[in-house]
Design an enzyme around this catalytic site. Structure first.
Site, PDB file in Angstrom:
ATOM      1  CD  GLU A 226     -33.773  63.338  31.367  1.00 17.10           C
ATOM      2  OE1 GLU A 226     -33.925  64.170  29.402  1.00 17.10           O
ATOM      3  OE2 GLU A 226     -32.796  64.466  31.481  1.00 17.10           O
ATOM      4  NE  ARG A 304     -29.749  70.998  25.953  1.00 17.18           N
ATOM      5  CZ  ARG A 304     -28.509  70.827  26.343  1.00 17.18           C
ATOM      6  NH1 ARG A 304     -27.995  71.582  25.267  1.00 17.18           N
ATOM      7  NH2 ARG A 304     -27.337  70.252  27.096  1.00 17.18           N
ATOM      8  CD  GLU A 707     -30.351  66.130  23.681  1.00 17.54           C
ATOM      9  OE1 GLU A 707     -28.871  65.928  24.142  1.00 17.54           O
ATOM     10  OE2 GLU A 707     -30.767  66.519  24.143  1.00 17.54           O
TER      11      GLU A 707
END
Ligand code: MTE
Ligand code: HPA
Ligand code: MOS
Length: 751
Positions: A226, A304, A707
């Site tokens: 990423e 998160r 995910e």
């Protein structure tokens, strides 16, 4: 429907970065990296490497024409270390030679002197020493402080959660080609082509439009590309800038494991307060994230973790603290779940502790606290379309939880050397980048005069089946067969300013952008055919199965005729579409908002058998009820669910990252770092997909899938723990992951 690359993959014809035929005079780069955890470089000797036959250039931080800076969120990451090194494996020198072997030989000729400085590898120690990244964050719901005294039972505990190596099949790599007038084309194995473009431009001191980044597909990424594909692409570009020749940089497996970041290890402390029936009244948690040496994506990962700290439970009083702690390890990064799994592991541990104290099965406590429609998350969003109870009840009934429980208990009464364990694992995972602005995407659609269609998006195919999904969306969107559609490579000259393919949102974002583009072309086509048919309202025209219908009835217009006629009438057959997820926001001052478009729910039941003499275990079965919208490609979705699950199981059990006191990774090869294989997976995996009405925000009702299934794997830790407790009922086991057979054995026998 087949994965769109199935045939070329199977024949070995699919091309990855270093499968492309090398251009003439291509050079190869290799990286010299820091041998120590922390220190000041006092001397760097590159002369011996420079004078070797076949070595073309040896580059250090001083050779960077632009900025020596690639930090994505905070500017704290040098491309090549200048004065100070902060972890073993940090790139310092780039050696360019006529073959990969020569370049690697050159690397071995480099020596340096370092004044070593004290190093930290433990996040709590880093925190106490003030080595943090950004500010700590706290989410609050209700008031934990005044609630503790109303609880019948208040327990405290701590978790020590291990990291995880990505083990993508294709290691990090890039090829940079110098073009005319200081332009470069970079072939990069990246999830974020625009990040590569932006940072390569910065490093070379050029405008972004001088850099074209091209990505055909990745051999797996799992978050590891990423952001952390950027540095290797920038190094290849730097080498091409200096040598004016194409340069390829491919990390070998050992270098890749040593130099790149992993899933973040965490140390977390919790305090939980419950009634004697097991209703959770208050929960407090402090997360110390082991961020590694630089910020990388750590603040976003931490966010998160905060958001997923109560998993799929409603708890009225919550205080969640989190902080990124800077340590002298490779900078940890995105990994499937992006911090969510760590937050969820801690609440599951707290629930286990309560269950053990109250002498109740863990699932009884879980069931009493499941999230319901409209319940408030600590970050201010309410649970909408909540499938927490629904998936739980369906799993419990369909897979007969009470029978499994009884079978396990009966087995344990009659077996001494082996014990069975069971755990239920509910999940709730928020869909959207938590960084709101990233939730945008573009697509470029062309229809050629023969009726064939070309679609470019900002999405990257990394094995997740994006190409299949977008092809299915485009074919449905136009009303033609999928054979008409080609999904192009991902390229920054066709699509600008892309977000990385991540957060499980690639199909949702890019699929919607594709539909926006298609709508524009369709609108023009429908106007044209309406005119030909003498129909006033183009809304009466539809295209189904390559045939043009008016009011649902056949006309003598086909897709082919329509396209040819449109072109002759000078109607544009291309369009660019843009999509941004509506109605999401987050206020970081108040720590409240609506960060997610929606949530994915599900429940898994996991059963294991533990060999109490050896500490080894088998996963007997996994039963899952999963919330999915309407499917675009059933095989791709199943692949994602089983693959994610395998990765979650591995993280919790056998994937063990061990560093020695010098910060060197001991499990730095696939002989010592074990990932689950087919034999590790249970023979018995059952999957029930909710018959859902679909998802209003997803293309054709589709929901994200990449995910969330990973987090079912967390359950295996508690299933093994359950078996361990059957063997030693009085013992308090630690919440330390991964729960390797070795760790199981030590805990069973060493007090
Ligand atoms: N599946 C495969 N085969 N390879 C991958 O690299 N990455 C995972 C997941 N599934 C990955 C994968 C991660 S971390 C994410 S965020 C999503 O796929 C990204 O793709 P999506 O947004 O299309 O789901
Ligand atoms: N997931 C993945 N990448 C991200 C996110 C996220 O939620 N936020 C910022 N980058
Ligand atoms: Mo996935 S960790 O968002 O690349």
């Amino acid at each position: 429907m087949k994965q769109s690359d199935a045939v070329s993959h199977t024949r070995g014809e699919s091309q990855y970065v270093d499968d492309m035929p090398p251009p003439s005079e291509m050079l190869y780069a290799a990286v010299f990296s820091s041998p120590v955890m922390h220190g000041k470089i006092t001397a760097l000797r590159i002369q011996d490497a420079c004078s070797m036959d076949g070595i073309v250039a040896v580059l250090t931080s001083k050779d960077i024409p632009g900025e020596n800076q690639i930090g994505p969120i905070i500017q704290d990451e040098e491309l090549l270390a200048g004065e100070e090194v902060c972890y073993v494996g940090q790139p310092v020198v780039l050696v360019i030679g006529t073959s990969p072997e020569i370049a690697r030989k050159g690397v071995r000729k480099i020596t340096l002197d370092i004044d070593e400085l004290p190093a930290v590898t433990d996040p709590k120690e880093a925190f106490l020493k003030g080595k943090t990244i950004g500010l700590p964050r706290t989410l609050i719901l209700g008031d934990v402080e005044t609630t503790w005294q109303q609880c019948d039972l208040v327990l405290e505990g701590s978790c020590d959660i291990g990291g995880q190596e990505h083990v993508y099949l294709e290691t990090q790599r890039a090829r940079a080609i110098p073009l005319e007038e200081n332009n470069f084309c970079i072939y990069s194995a990246t999830q974020g082509p625009s990040a590569v473009q932006k940072h390569a431009a910065k490093v070379l001191g050029l405008p972004s439009h001088n850099i074209e980044v091209e990505v055909k597909r990745l051999g797996g990424a799992f978050g590891g590309k990423e952001d952390q594909a950027t540095s290797w692409a920038c190094m290849a570009a730097l080498a091409a800038w200096h040598t004016k020749k194409p340069v390829e940089l491919v990390l070998g497996r050992a270098d890749d494991i040593k130099m790149t970041g992993k899933r973040h290890p965490y140390k977390s402390d919790f305090k939980i307060g419950v009634t004697k029936e097991g209703k959770i009244l208050a929960y407090e948690v402090k997360h110390y994230q082991n961020s590694g040496a630089t910020a990388d994506l750590s603040p976003a990962v931490l966010e998160r973790t905060l958001f997923h700290s109560t998993n799929s439970y409603f708890i009225p009083n919550v205080k969640i603290f989190g902080v990124c702690c800077r340590t002298n390890l490779p900078s940890n990064t995105a990994f499937r779940g992006f911090g969510g799994p760590q937050g969820m592991f801690v609440i599951e541990s707290a629930i286990a502790k309560v269950a053990e104290k109250l002498d109740m099965p863990r699932e009884e406590i879980q069931a009493k606290n499941l999230l319901r429609e409209n319940d408030l998350f600590p970050y201010g969003q309410r649970a909408g379309n909540c499938k927490s109870l629904l998936t739980w009840n369906k799993a419990v009934e369909k897979y007969k939880l009470s029978e499994i429980r009884k079978r396990v208990n009966d087995y344990n009464k009659t077996h001494f050397e082996t014990k069975k364990g069971i755990a239920v694992m509910p999940i709730c995972f928020g869909i959207s980048f938590t960084t709101t602005y990233m939730n945008q995407a573009s697509a470029l659609v062309h229809v050629y005069t023969d009726g064939s269609i070309s679609v470019s998006t900002g999405g990257v195919e990394m094995g997740q089946g994006l190409k299949s999904n977008i092809a299915s969306i485009a074919a449905k969107g136009f009303g033609v067969g999928e054979h008409r559609v080609k999904i192009e490579s991902t390229n920054t000259t066709r699509i600008a300013n892309m977000s990385p393919s991540a957060a499980s949102a690639t199909t949702v974002l890019n699929g919607n952008a594709t539909l926006v583009a298609i709508e524009q072309v369709l609108d023009r086509l429908k106007s044209a055919v309406a005119k030909e048919l003498g129909v006033q309202d183009k809304g009466r025209i539809t295209i189904v199965d390559e045939k043009v219908l008016c009011d649902g009835c056949k006309t003598d217009w086909t897709w082919d005729r329509l396209i040819q006629t449109a072109h002759l009438n000078r109607i544009g057959l291309s369009a660019h579409g843009f999509f941004a997820t509506p109605d999401i926001y987050f206020d970081k001052v108040k720590e409240k908002g609506h960060p997610f478009a929606y949530h994915i729910f599900g429940t898994a039941i996991i059963e294991v058998t533990l060999d109490c003499l050896r500490g080894t275990y088998d996963i007997d079965s996994i039963r899952i009820v999963h919330d999915l919208g309407r499917q675009l490609s059933e095989l791709a979705d199943r692949g994602q669910i089983e693959g994610g699950l395998a990765q979650g199981l591995g993280w919790m059990t056998i994937e063990d990252l061990r560093f020695n006191e010098k910060g060197q990774l001991l499990s730095g090869a696939l002989a010592t770092y074990k990932v689950p294989d087919v034999y590790f997976m249970p023979d018995d995996i059952e999957l029930t997909l909710l018959e859902d009405e679909g998802n209003a925000l997803g293309p054709y009702g589709n929901k994200a899938v990449g995910e969330p299934p990973l987090m079912y794997g967390i359950g295996v830790f508690f299933a093994i723990r359950c078996a361990m407790r059957a063997f030693r009922p009085q013992k308090e086991f630690a919440f330390v992951s991964p729960l390797t057979p070795e760790r199981v054995l030590l805990q069973l026998y060493v007090d």
